[in-house]
Scaffold this motif. Structure first.
Motif, PDB file in Angstrom:
ATOM      1  N   LYS A  12     -12.665  -8.530  -3.110  1.00 15.80           N
ATOM      2  CA  LYS A  12     -11.699 -10.011  -2.782  1.00 15.80           C
ATOM      3  C   LYS A  12     -12.529 -10.837  -1.801  1.00 15.80           C
ATOM      4  N   HIS A  13     -12.461 -12.000  -2.050  1.00 17.15           N
ATOM      5  CA  HIS A  13     -12.701 -12.873  -0.886  1.00 17.15           C
ATOM      6  C   HIS A  13     -12.082 -14.200  -1.255  1.00 17.15           C
ATOM      7  N   ASP A  14     -11.443 -14.750   0.030  1.00 19.09           N
ATOM      8  CA  ASP A  14     -10.941 -16.049  -0.439  1.00 19.09           C
ATOM      9  C   ASP A  14     -10.940 -16.845   1.120  1.00 19.09           C
ATOM     10  N   PRO A  15     -11.784 -17.751   1.168  1.00 20.00           N
ATOM     11  CA  PRO A  15     -11.902 -18.524   2.461  1.00 20.00           C
ATOM     12  C   PRO A  15     -10.816 -19.145   3.055  1.00 20.00           C
ATOM     13  N   GLU A  16      -9.413 -19.331   2.134  1.00 20.53           N
ATOM     14  CA  GLU A  16      -8.261 -19.732   2.609  1.00 20.53           C
ATOM     15  C   GLU A  16      -7.556 -18.711   3.161  1.00 20.53           C
ATOM     16  N   ILE A  17      -7.868 -17.476   2.786  1.00 20.09           N
ATOM     17  CA  ILE A  17      -7.026 -16.212   3.270  1.00 20.09           C
ATOM     18  C   ILE A  17      -7.790 -15.546   4.496  1.00 20.09           C
ATOM     19  N   LEU A  18      -8.882 -15.194   4.019  1.00 24.98           N
ATOM     20  CA  LEU A  18      -9.770 -14.718   5.008  1.00 24.98           C
ATOM     21  C   LEU A  18     -10.713 -15.716   5.723  1.00 24.98           C
ATOM     22  N   LYS A  19     -10.238 -15.978   7.002  1.00 20.75           N
ATOM     23  CA  LYS A  19     -10.886 -17.127   7.604  1.00 20.75           C
ATOM     24  C   LYS A  19     -12.267 -16.811   7.958  1.00 20.75           C
ATOM     25  N   GLN A  20     -12.725 -15.809   8.335  1.00 14.97           N
ATOM     26  CA  GLN A  20     -14.121 -15.512   8.405  1.00 14.97           C
ATOM     27  C   GLN A  20     -14.961 -15.176   7.220  1.00 14.97           C
ATOM     28  N   LYS A  21     -16.039 -15.880   6.983  1.00 17.78           N
ATOM     29  CA  LYS A  21     -16.905 -15.532   5.839  1.00 17.78           C
ATOM     30  C   LYS A  21     -17.308 -14.093   5.650  1.00 17.78           C
ATOM     31  N   ASP A  22     -17.396 -13.378   6.728  1.00 18.31           N
ATOM     32  CA  ASP A  22     -17.617 -12.088   6.491  1.00 18.31           C
ATOM     33  C   ASP A  22     -16.762 -11.033   5.928  1.00 18.31           C
ATOM     34  N   ASP A  23     -15.495 -11.454   5.978  1.00 12.98           N
ATOM     35  CA  ASP A  23     -14.140 -10.663   5.720  1.00 12.98           C
ATOM     36  C   ASP A  23     -14.274 -10.267   4.100  1.00 12.98           C
ATOM     37  N   THR A  24     -14.284  -9.112   3.855  1.00  9.83           N
ATOM     38  CA  THR A  24     -13.977  -8.668   2.410  1.00  9.83           C
ATOM     39  C   THR A  24     -13.088  -7.617   2.487  1.00  9.83           C
ATOM     40  N   TYR A  25     -12.635  -7.424   1.037  1.00 11.90           N
ATOM     41  CA  TYR A  25     -11.762  -6.168   0.952  1.00 11.90           C
ATOM     42  C   TYR A  25     -11.677  -5.919  -0.383  1.00 11.90           C
ATOM     43  N   LYS A  26     -11.853  -4.712  -0.580  1.00 16.69           N
ATOM     44  CA  LYS A  26     -12.072  -3.769  -1.970  1.00 16.69           C
ATOM     45  C   LYS A  26     -11.459  -2.633  -2.057  1.00 16.69           C
ATOM     46  N   SER A  27     -10.633  -2.388  -3.281  1.00 17.28           N
ATOM     47  CA  SER A  27      -9.886  -1.295  -3.245  1.00 17.28           C
ATOM     48  C   SER A  27     -10.146  -0.675  -4.880  1.00 17.28           C
ATOM     49  N   SER A  28      -9.754   0.529  -4.868  1.00 16.22           N
ATOM     50  CA  SER A  28      -9.666   1.111  -6.105  1.00 16.22           C
ATOM     51  C   SER A  28      -8.733   2.344  -6.071  1.00 16.22           C
ATOM     52  N   TYR A  29      -7.973   2.712  -7.273  1.00 17.78           N
ATOM     53  CA  TYR A  29      -6.940   3.556  -7.298  1.00 17.78           C
ATOM     54  C   TYR A  29      -6.902   4.301  -8.429  1.00 17.78           C
ATOM     55  N   ASN A  30      -6.971   5.510  -8.672  1.00 19.65           N
ATOM     56  CA  ASN A  30      -7.129   6.376  -9.874  1.00 19.65           C
ATOM     57  C   ASN A  30      -5.825   7.635  -9.824  1.00 19.65           C
ATOM     58  N   ARG A  31      -5.315   7.733 -10.859  1.00 20.89           N
ATOM     59  CA  ARG A  31      -4.402   9.097 -10.714  1.00 20.89           C
ATOM     60  C   ARG A  31      -4.204   9.611 -12.202  1.00 20.89           C
ATOM     61  N   LEU A  32      -4.353  10.805 -12.273  1.00 22.05           N
ATOM     62  CA  LEU A  32      -4.468  11.838 -13.198  1.00 22.05           C
ATOM     63  C   LEU A  32      -3.440  12.691 -12.960  1.00 22.05           C
ATOM     64  N   SER A  33      -2.404  12.836 -14.111  1.00 20.49           N
ATOM     65  CA  SER A  33      -1.346  13.776 -14.115  1.00 20.49           C
ATOM     66  C   SER A  33      -0.976  14.560 -15.220  1.00 20.49           C
ATOM     67  N   MET A  34      -0.661  15.877 -15.013  1.00 23.29           N
ATOM     68  CA  MET A  34      -0.404  16.574 -16.253  1.00 23.29           C
ATOM     69  C   MET A  34       0.748  17.554 -16.172  1.00 23.29           C
ATOM     70  N   SER A  35       1.448  17.601 -16.958  1.00 23.88           N
ATOM     71  CA  SER A  35       2.877  18.355 -16.748  1.00 23.88           C
ATOM     72  C   SER A  35       3.020  19.057 -18.293  1.00 23.88           C
ATOM     73  N   HIS A  36       3.676  20.395 -18.021  1.00 23.49           N
ATOM     74  CA  HIS A  36       3.798  21.143 -19.341  1.00 23.49           C
ATOM     75  C   HIS A  36       5.044  21.794 -19.258  1.00 23.49           C
ATOM     76  N   SER A  37       5.660  21.868 -20.348  1.00 20.24           N
ATOM     77  CA  SER A  37       7.107  22.626 -20.220  1.00 20.24           C
ATOM     78  C   SER A  37       7.218  23.630 -21.425  1.00 20.24           C
ATOM     79  N   MET A  38       7.578  24.752 -21.324  1.00 17.32           N
ATOM     80  CA  MET A  38       7.552  25.853 -22.419  1.00 17.32           C
ATOM     81  C   MET A  38       9.325  26.206 -22.077  1.00 17.32           C
ATOM     82  N   LEU A  39       9.922  26.244 -23.268  1.00 11.29           N
ATOM     83  CA  LEU A  39      11.310  26.374 -23.368  1.00 11.29           C
ATOM     84  C   LEU A  39      11.475  27.584 -24.502  1.00 11.29           C
TER      85      LEU A  39
END
Length: 665
Positions: free
Chosen positions: A90-117
């Motif tokens: 992400k880069h926005d000259p109006e938000i990040l005042k310096q041209k060298d400012d950058t921001y990058k993010s990633s998020y991953n989540r894997l979940s498993m659940s098992h129930s035995m009755l």
């Protein structure tokens, strides 16, 4: 809602914009049932600001099956979920005042659940056994490049050991790169059994079980060059998350639900006990080897039905009491080390090869081995009634926690040498100045760092009420009214040190020599009273329903708790603690430890009544589609009010609307 921008028009109008797409499919293969789902979200909290935009993909699978195992029936359920965010750089000259400012993010989540009755096929004292297991793994990464500009000379230290060493001068402008790598793993297992016993009119259902939770982060944490920090002057160094030990919490529980008729009345009771402990924690901790017990009790007394206007009226009284222990987090148990860098020599020369900055680094471990779980005590009482499809209830509750978590200041003296830079002859240098023959003065100052303690107090109390009428046939409308009064008190339960004066006497900051120890009951009391009134109407012939809701906030208020500005004690730079006496108030240094407050700081700030009107309309198209339109804050009433200081506050509100559409295939 959208946001528009025009160069020839001053001002900007904007708002939230979001798109959500979902698809699901159910499959039946004999006794096996599978449900699959996939959704995609593109949300823009503010289209002008790409830093706050969000894209998410979610996938899920739900499966269940049953088998006959001997003389019992076994039911299996399984859930698999994946969530991922895919935000490119992400880069926005109006938000990040310096041209060298950058921001990058990633998020991953894997979940498993098992129930035995497991349920026995024939009646017996044993009714069921349930096993739940779950695992969740996340891998997230943030990559940030930030342009740093300094207005004064600042030093950077890369030392990971105590003692004296050379530091480096930070450039007045530099680029800092930081990566945050997190890979938390959460495991969970719970085994529960149910037993039932009937004897005469007494009916009992007994639950017994145990559970285990494990939390561990295998990520590398923050990674950056300490010589080019993203936050100059930070007291921390990069830390590998995977070096923090895992937290294992083991619990057991026992609960007895019983029902007993008493004459024409009915008594229902729940009596339970839960015990929890932290396993695999070092013996230095007070929590090591201790089991924390949390009892609870719930009672309901239902009176016999009475006739009112030819309709049965039922009244019941409910009461409950219980305790809950909340364990500290991993970071509170294993906090980061604190690095204090004291400057002994700061010599700046126009020739960068002759500059030198010399530091004395101290390392403090803020681990509180005496930390214990925060204990919450709560009780409530409720009265309710039902008559001819109408219901009403009123509940009063109160809960109190005297040992909540807070960051308290720890004070200690630091010794260092203050070299005389004026004794350096810059014209004779051919290298950075040597310290061997340089005059210096031995100094000692007081410093502070934070430590998590059980020093916070919280009291909550309130009244909640709800009334619901039956649907009036002529109007096809039902009326629901609910509301609450809440009062919350936040304060400190222990005195604490505070470095709160900038006074300088004879060229020496007072807090370098003395720091006060205050009763510090500082905190706040907050109250609010609100009511929601909703009328919902359903017209079967038109397959149309609509609801109109009035949100009424009668008032909100806040008030700071008066505290004394006179310290109870004080500590000197030798680490010795003394009582603060009448003579101390006259001392040229100690008198500055007294805080003086304006009485206006203790006045209650009150915000008067305001109201919002919301509308939602839903139309059903057979069994395959449902379309809904909602408008929140369609009408508002927010009158101006005057604060204690005489300032007039003008309140405004922006309506927002949306649509929902559901397809069943």
């Amino acid at each position: 809602r959208t946001c528009t921008r025009k160069k020839d028009i001053e001002g900007l109008s904007c708002g939230f914009e979001g798109k959500l797409l979902y698809a699901g499919k159910g499959i039946e293969l004999g006794s096996l049932i599978v449900n699959l789902g996939l959704d995609y979200l593109d949300a823009k909290a503010d289209p002008r600001d790409p830093m706050n935009n969000y894209k998410r993909l979610t996938a899920s699978a739900r499966m269940q099956d049953e088998w006959q195992v001997g003389n019992a029936r076994l039911r299996w359920r399984s859930n698999i979920d994946y969530t991922g965010s895919f935000d490119d750089e992400k880069h926005d000259p109006e938000i990040l005042k310096q041209k060298d400012d950058t921001y990058k993010s990633s998020y991953n989540r894997l979940s498993m659940s098992h129930s035995m009755l497991l349920n026995p096929s024939s009646p017996s004292f044993f009714k069921s056994m349930n096993l739940d297991v779950a695992a969740a793994y996340e891998w997230s990464r943030i990559e940030q490049q930030k342009s740093i500009s300094l207005s004064r000379d600042m030093a950077a230290s890369t030392s990971l050991e105590e003692g004296e060493h050379d530091g480096t001068f930070l450039p007045y402008h530099y680029i800092s790169n930081v990566t945050v790598d997190g890979r938390p793993l959460n495991l969970y297992a719970k085994l529960k059994a149910l037993f039932a016993y009937n004897s005469g009119q007494l009916a009992q259902r007994i639950h017994v079980g145990a559970e285990w939770k494990m939390d561990k982060n295998y990520g590398r944490g923050q990674e950056y060059d300490p010589a080019l920090p993203v936050s100059p002057g930070t007291p921390y160094r990069p830390r590998n998350y995977s070096a923090i030990p895992a937290m294992h919490q083991v619990s057991f529980f026992l609960q007895d639900n019983l029902t007993l008729p008493v004459g024409n009345n009915l008594l229902t009771a729940q009596v339970g006990l839960r015990g929890s402990t932290l396993a695999h924690i070092a013996k230095e901790y007070t929590m090591s080897g201790k089991i924390y017990l949390n009892p609870r009790l719930n009672l309901q007394w239902r009176f016999p039905e009475i006739s009112m206007a030819g309709k049965p009226l039922t009244i019941d009284i409910n009461g409950g009491w219980g305790q809950q222990s909340k364990f500290p987090t991993l970071l509170q148990i294993y906090p980061d080390l604190i690095y204090t860098d004291l400057i002994e020599l700061n010599y700046y020369n126009m020739n960068a090869d002759y500059r030198r900055i010399y530091l004395h680094t101290y390392i403090d471990n803020p681990t509180n081995y005496g930390l214990e779980p925060a204990r919450n005590d709560k009780w409530e009482i409720r009265i309710g009634a039902q008559w001819d499809g109408n219901s009403v209830s009123v509940t009063y509750f109160r809960e109190q926690m005297n040992d909540g978590f807070r960051t308290s200041a720890k004070v200690r003296p630091y010794d260092y040498r203050d070299y005389d830079e004026s004794a350096i002859d810059g014209n004779s240098l051919s290298a950075p100045p040597a310290l061997k023959n340089l005059p210096y003065v031995e100094k000692r100052v007081l410093g502070m760092y934070g430590m998590t303690t059980n020093g916070s107090k919280m009291i909550k109390e309130g009244v909640e009420w709800q009334m619901a009428t039956k649907r009036f046939e002529m109007l096809k409308t039902r009326l629901t009214v609910n509301g609450a009064w809440f009062k919350t008190t936040y304060t400190n339960s222990d005195p604490m040190f505070r470095s709160n004066t900038t006074a300088v006497v004879d060229g020496t900051p007072v807090n370098d020599l003395y720091i006060g120890y205050y009763e510090n009951k500082a905190g706040s009391v907050r109250e609010q009273l609100n009511t929601n009134i909703m009328a919902d109407t359903y017209i079967p012939k038109l397959a149309l329903s609509f609801s109109l809701t009035a949100e009424c906030m009668w008032f909100t208020s806040s008030k700071s708790i008066r505290t004394s500005g006179v310290p109870l004690k004080y500590i000197d730079n030798n680490g010795e603690i003394h009582d603060f006496t009448e003579e101390s108030k006259q001392d040229v240094y100690l008198q500055w430890l007294i805080n003086r407050y304006n009485d206006a700081a203790w006045l209650k700030q009150k915000v008067p009544f305001y109201m919002f009107l919301n509308l939602k309309v839903t139309k059903e198209f057979g069994k395959w589609m449902k379309l809904a339109l909602f408008v929140n804050r369609m009408i508002d009433y927010m009158p101006d009010y005057t604060t204690n200081s005489g300032m007039t506050v003008r309140r405004t509100s922006k309506p927002f609307f949306g649509m929902e559409i559901n397809f069943n295939i």
